[in-house]
Structures are given as structure tokens and as C-alpha cells.
Design a protein around this motif. Structure first.
Motif, short mmCIF file in Angstrom:
data_model
loop_
_atom_site.label_atom_id
_atom_site.label_comp_id
_atom_site.label_asym_id
_atom_site.label_seq_id
_atom_site.Cartn_x
_atom_site.Cartn_y
_atom_site.Cartn_z
N GLU A 128 42.68 44.76 41.62
CA GLU A 128 43.13 45.47 40.42
C GLU A 128 44.65 45.65 40.42
OE1 GLU A 128 41.49 47.09 37.65
OE2 GLU A 128 39.86 45.71 38.16
N MET A 170 40.85 40.30 36.64
CA MET A 170 40.00 41.43 36.28
C MET A 170 38.55 40.98 36.03
SD MET A 170 42.32 44.01 34.02
CE MET A 170 42.83 42.73 32.86
N HIS A 204 42.24 50.40 34.89
CA HIS A 204 41.64 49.12 34.53
C HIS A 204 41.62 48.93 33.02
CE1 HIS A 204 38.76 45.76 34.60
NE2 HIS A 204 38.13 46.40 33.63
#
Length: 705
Positions: free
Chosen positions: A614, A633, A657
């Protein structure tokens, strides 16, 4: 440094330690069946070569399966409920997820094209049949090659029975010099007597020997080993005497399974008494083992410890034991048929219980040694070593679970291996064993306290925060009752971890601060001091205090470097990458995130890998590479789903995220982002890491923005 075999893209097939002789027609048939059917079961009597043939065809055909050929051995597995998990483990799937094993395995298989070789299913036929049907229904690219002494009677199953080798005289027109059974004997005899040659003088007795042994490969190989000390004629005479003892004069009417037992029993009798005793005691091992383990478990009561090495070497020479070199030293193994024979003798000797207890004791001490050494310079060694011992650890745990009065030892064994469950991708297995063992031990004790905080740690790693809090609370309550102050502090640390993941930053700061204060003397780096420091630094970052977070992290990295500790160092470097991102030091952020990934590969630390991916994705976006960010991702989310709850279920990590996804969509457009995201989801964990490290391109060329 060693890499877990499960990470190899082409599979994990064991090496072929001996040449494969003959069986040309059978291999052709098997190849054709595997092209036509998705479930093929190789059946036949013990010693006929089912496993060896399956391994040979798997090596020949693995290039035809895009995602390789994989080997799973069920020989020592007794718990039917662990079949699916054993397959998952053999595939190198890190069991971090709290979801059911059904979901994890079928999702991982997905549309992968895999040949799965599952060896020795006969004692788990019903469970294997149900499982295989389920997997084949849900994974369209899966082909299963099973070995069993009987058919599984599963839907879609096609069986291929492996007969004994043709013996001289079966085909009148055959040249007996090229007969497969004869050729196998010659190959194995030549290995022990290099100048042995088949000629007109010995072809007669060799042919008769192969006939007497009914063409059973294992029986022929055991006989060939005797060529070191005996002529073919002498072997034939001795074997004839053995048959007479078993079945009178009617040698030609012997059933083939009795022929094999005769051959094994004859080899057993030709061993020295000490070798026979060692053979029996070695039968308690699962998979392979080291010489030190054999010495600890088998020495005593007629076997002096100083003799074990020579006796092991002698059993290797007699082909009773197989020997294989590994990065950590030589390891030894009894093939399943010979192990079962040894188990029978161990039972007759009345030593089964005592030997299994010594086996458990050895692996408990090994686990405690590995825990004590985990925070030091040999961390990778202990990871590799304990992965090698995985099968024996399971056998030791089964002993603890099924033997009255041994549950506390089971809790000790499980909790000593906390790093395997938390740090090395085996969280589900650890949780299953811990829950089962804790159910059997409800009385508060120091052993139960430790097991409960390990269980809390596993729940946190899986994103099950409620489970983590419950286990930590139970640990704390029990610890107060038994006066275990260390367990109280570790429970406090685990409650701090849960608060951190829930974004309760004030509570997390207080609880983690207590843990750090207690452990600041450095008496317990892991799992006390170092994880607390890393987590507190993340709390500080979330509270907009990156400066103080960086001070903590650099101190942590210094301690790790001085001790040679790599696992927590990788987390500290990952957290430092997040601090660098927050303070605008982009090149440092990417360098640190990639360094963390490189370290995490050594341990198959999928939880930490997911977090670091991430950071790399966010940094790629900062550097004008949204396609790369989207692919990373996508791959990260797919692997999170397999290994655990995405972003640990943390509101903070989920928000980070989501911001990255939103920005990628803005730069690329919805369609382009989804295409890149979907292509990332197809990457396995190793490919994803390579992409993040820059070892391969996101496409051939990535656009810059």
C-alpha cells in the motif's frame, strides 16, 4: 538466504532422488488420462510405485500447467479436518485470513492452471473425495492426480491401476535382458556395486529373483541393496527361505501384498538388532528429520547415543532411509511403507507411547529454542528450520491433544511458536490449534495465559478485532488469578494493538506506552518491546506527530540492527516509509517501503507485505505512475482477501487506501483504473512483490503524469 519452497512459481515438486526405470506405456497412459480428466487416481498395492510414478509424470507434465505442479503428502495426517489446510499449506498459501479454509483455498486456486499431486489418500478416502469434488467444481483450471491404495469413488474420477512390473516370462517373445523388473534390479544393484553387469551368467538368477518378488519395485530395490555383501544366488536362497517360513512350499501362490511383507521382513531380519530397533523408533517421525532429532528421540535402552550416526548411515546404505541435502543440513526419511512396518514393530516392542513422548519433548525444546533465538541474528535460519519441521510439529501437537495429561505441553508448544503463526504466514493453522487446545484446558495457568495472548495476536493479524480483545481480556483475567504479571503486560499490549486498529488513538497510546515502559530494559524484544514501539509510532503519525514517531522508529531500527533482528526491523522501516511520505520525503519513502518488502520476503510475512504494498502504491501515485499504483492496489486487495482482512480492518488504513483509489480514478478515468486494478488482481504474491520492487514493469512502459 533460503526462500520457502511454496513461493516457487512452477510448484514444489520434490526432487527425484533415484532414476525412473521403465513404465513407458504406463506414463503414456497417465499423460493421456490427465489430458482428458481432471481427477485421476493412481491405485495399487503398497510398494508398487504409486508415489514414484505420480512424481515422475508430474515432473514430465508440469510445463503444461501455467501455474506449475504442486505436491501434497497426506501420509501422516490423521485429522480429516486438516486435509484442506494441509493442501493450503503445501501450496505456499499463507493462512492469515480468519475466513474459512474453504474460501481461502478455492479463491486462491481461482482460474489458476495447476496440477495438484496429492499423495497417500487411502486412510482419508471419504474426506478426500468430498474435498476434491468441491475444489474441481469451483476451480476450472485445477487438475488433481491422487495416489491411493483404493479408488476414492468421487464424481468424475478416473482410476489408473499401477501393476507390478512385468517379470521375465510374462511375455514369451520378450528379451529378458530388457525386461523392466530386471532393468530396475540392475539399476539399483549398480548403484551399490558399480562394477555389477548383467550377463549370461547371472541373468538366470536375476530373472528368478524378480519373479519371486512379483515385480514389486520396492521389494526389488530392497533386494538389490544386498548386493553389497551377497551374490544374486545367495540373495535368492535367503529370500526363498523367508518365503518358506511364511507360506510353506507354495511359493508361487503368494499374494503380492504378502510378497512385499516378505521382502520387507527379510530386509528387516538382515539388519543388525540395533538397526532394527532404530528403524522402529524412527517410525514416529513425520516427513523428514535431522540427525540430532534421531539421536534425541531414539537413543537409550539399547541404543547408545554415540552409535546413532553410524546406524543411520547404515540404514541409508540399506535403502531403509532416504537421505537428502538441504540448506540447513542433511535430512532423512522413511518411505511410508517402511515407516508403517516400523510402527508395527514399535507397537510390538511396547515402546510407542514412550517414543512418541520423546518425539514431542524434542520438538517442544526445539520450539522453545527457536523462540529464545527469534530476536537475534539467526532469525531467517529459525524460520527456515521450523518450516522444515512443520510436519513433525503437527505430530507432536496431535500427541498432546490426544494423550491424557499432555494439554499443557501442547499449549507450551503452540505459544512458543507464536512467530510462526503471526510472522510467517501460518495464522489460521495456529488459531485452529490454539482454539482446540484451549478448549481442553479451561483451568487458569501460565501456559493458558501465554496461549491466550498469542491467540489475541493472531486475531489482530487477521483483522478480527473483537476476537483479539476477547482473548486479551481472558488472558488478563487468568493472569491476575495465577499471578502472572508478564502475561498481564502482554495482554495490555494486545489491547493497545486492538485500540490502534480501531482508531482509538488515546487508548492505544496509553496501553502501548505501558507495554513499552515495562519492556524498556530490553528483556523481551519480541513480542513485547519492538512491536509496541512500531505500533505507538503509527499512533503518533495518525495523531499528526511524525517527528516523535520518527525518533521512536530510528531507535527501534538501531536496536534491531544491533541484535540482527530482521522481522520487526522490516515493520519499523515500513512505518518509517509512512513517516517519510507524511513529511514529503518521497525518495526516502519509496526506498524504505521497498527495503521493508525485501526483508519480509524472507519470512513469507504476508500481513506486512500487504501493508508495505500500500505504501509503494501511494508513492508510485506521488511519482506520477497511477497505472502502477492501480495495479499494485489491485494485487494487494486480491492477496489481502486471501491472507486476511483488507488493511487489517483498520479505519485509518482503509481511508488511506480509498484516497489512493480515488486519485487513481481521477487521473486515469474509471475504465483505465479498473483495467489496471483487475490486471493487478491476477498477480500472485511473488509477482506482486517483484512489481512493487521494480523487478518488472507495470506494463511494458508506464505513462507518466
Amino acid at each position: 538466504m533460503a526462500t520457502p519452497s511454496g513461493w516457487r512459481r512452477d510448484g514444489n515438486l520434490p526432487n527425484e532422488l533415484t532414476s525412473f526405470v521403465g513404465r513407458t506405456r504406463l506414463l503414456t497412459t497417465l499423460r493421456q488420462r490427465l489430458r482428458e480428466h481432471r481427477l485421476v487416481t493412481v491405485t495399487g498395492i503398497g510398494g508398487v510405485g504409486k508415489s514414484r510414478t505420480a512424481l515422475r509424470i508430474a515432473h514430465l507434465m508440469r510445463g503444461q500447467f501455467r501455474d506449475g505442479a504442486w505436491f501434497v503428502d497426506l501420509a501422516r495426517l490423521q485429522d480429516p479436518g486438516m486435509v484442506r489446510h494441509t493442501i493450503t499449506s503445501a501450496l505456499g498459501i499463507a493462512d492469515q485470513s480468519s475466513r474459512s479454509a474453504d474460501e481461502t483455498l478455492t479463491e486462491w486456486l481461482g482460474d489458476r492452471e495447476i496440477l495438484l499431486v496429492i499423495d497417500t489418500c487411502e486412510h482419508l478416502v471419504d474426506d478426500c473425495a468430498v474435498l476434491f469434488e468441491d475444489l474441481l467444481t469451483k476451480a476450472s483450471g485445477l487438475t488433481i492426480l491422487a495416489t491411493s491404495r483404493q479408488s476414492l469413488n468421487a464424481r468424475g474420477e478416473h482410476t489408473v491401476t499401477i501393476p507390478p512390473l512385468a517379470v521375465p516370462g510374462d511375455a514369451p517373445s520378450e528379451n529378458i535382458f530388457t525386461n523392466e523388473a530386471v532393468q530396475l534390479f540392475v539399476a539399483r544393484a549398480s548403484a551399490v556395486v558399480p562394477n555389477f553387469e548383467l550377463d549370461e551368467h547371472n541373468i538366470g538368477p536375476v530373472s528368478e529373483l524378480c519373479r519371486r518378488l512379483d515385480g514389486i519395485p520396492l521389494a526389488i530395490e530392497l533386494a538389490a541393496v544386498r548386493m553389497r555383501a551377497l551374490s544374486v544366488e545367495q540373495i535368492l536362497d535367503l529370500l526363498a527361505d523367508r518365503f518358506s517360513l511364511l507360506a510353506g512350499a507354495s511359493r508361487t501362490a503368494l499374494p503380492r501384498h504378502q510378497t512385499l511383507r516378505a521382502a520387507i521382513g527379510w530386509s528387516h531380519e538382515l539388519c543388525e538388532p540395533a538397526e532394527r530397533l532404530l528403524w522402529a523408533r524412527l517410525s514416529v517421525f513425520a516427513g523428514d528429520f535431522e540427525l540430532d532429532a534421531a539421536r534425541y528421540v531414539c537413543a537409550g535402552d539399547g541404543l547408545p547415543g554415540e552409535d546413532i550416526m553410524d546406524l543411520v548411515a547404515s540404514l541409508v546404505e540399506k535403502s531403509i532411509l532416504l537421505s537428502d541435502g538441504t540448506p540447513s543440513g542433511h535430512r532423512y526419511r522413511l518411505i511410508d511403507t517402511l515407516r508403517q512396518y516400523g510402527e508395527e514393530w514399535l507397537e510390538k516392542l511396547g515402546e510407542t507411547g514412550d517414543t512418541r513422548k520423546r518425539h514431542r519433548d524434542y520438538y517442544l525444546r526445539l520450539a522453545e529454542r527457536s523462540e529464545d533465538a527469534w530476536s537475534g541474528a539467526r532469525q531467517v535460519y529459525w524460520y527456515v528450520r521450523m518450516r522444515h519441521e512443520h510436519d513433525n510439529i503437527r505430530v507432536a501437537l496431535d500427541y498432546c491433544l490426544n494423550t491424557p495429561g499432555e494439554v499443557l505441553s501442547g499449549l507450551k508448544l503452540l505459544s512458543s511458536l507464536w512467530f510462526m503463526w503471526v510472522a510467517c504466514g501460518l495464522a489460521r493453522e495456529g488459531r485452529l490449534y490454539l482454539e482446540k487446545t484451549l478448549e481442553l484446558s479451561r483451568q487458569p495457568s501460565p501456559e493458558r495465559c501465554k496461549a491466550l495472548w498469542v491467540l489475541s495476536y493472531i486475531h489482530s493479524a487477521q483483522g478480527n478485532i473483537a476476537g483479539a480483545v476477547d482473548a486479551a481480556d481472558r488472558c488478563s483475567a487468568d493472569a491476575v488469578r495465577v499471578g502472572d504479571s508478564g502475561a498481564v503486560i502482554l495482554a495490555t499490549k494486545m489491547l493497545g494493538t486492538a485500540a490502534f486498529l480501531q482508531n482509538d488513538l488515546h487508548k492505544a497510546s496509553a496501553l502501548l506506552g505501558v507495554a513499552i515502559e515495562f519492556h524498556k530494559s530490553g528483556r523481551e524484544l519480541n513480542p513485547g518491546l519492538l512491536p509496541s514501539i512500531v505500533e505507538l509510532s503509527m499512533v503518533l503519525l495518525m495523531q499528526n506527530d511524525p517527528g516523535e514517531a520518527e525518533v521512536l522508529l530510528r531507535d527501534c531500527i538501531t536496536v534491531c540492527t544491533q541484535r540482527g533482528e530482521l522481522w520487526l526491523r522490516s515493520y519499523a522501516i515500513y512505518a518509517l516509509a509512512s513517516v517519510c511520505q507524511a513529511t514529503g520525503r518521497t525518495s526516502e519513502a519509496m526506498a524504505n517501503a521497498r527495503e521493508a518488502l525485501r526483508l519480509k520476503r524472507y519470512f513469507h510475512d504476508v500481513l506486512g507485505i500487504g501493508l508495505a504494498i500500500e505504501v509503494v502504491a501511494r508513492q508510485a501515485l506521488e511519482e506520477g505512475q497511477p497505472v502502477l499504483a492501480s495495479r499494485l492496489m489491485g494485487g494487494g486487495q486480491a492477496n489481502w482477501r486471501t491472507f486476511g482482512m483488507p488493511q487489517l480492518g483498520s479505519p485509518f488504513f482503509n481511508a488511506e487506501h480509498d484516497r489512493c483509489v480515488k486519485e487513481c480514478k481521477r487521473l486515469l478515468g474509471e475504465k483505465a483504473h479498473e483495467e489496471a486494478f483487475s490486471s493487478g488482481k491476477k498477480l500472485n504474491l511473488e509477482e506482486l512483490i517483484e512489481l512493487a520492487l521494480g523487478d518488472q514493469s507495470a506494463d511494458d512502459q508506464l505513462p507518466s503524469f
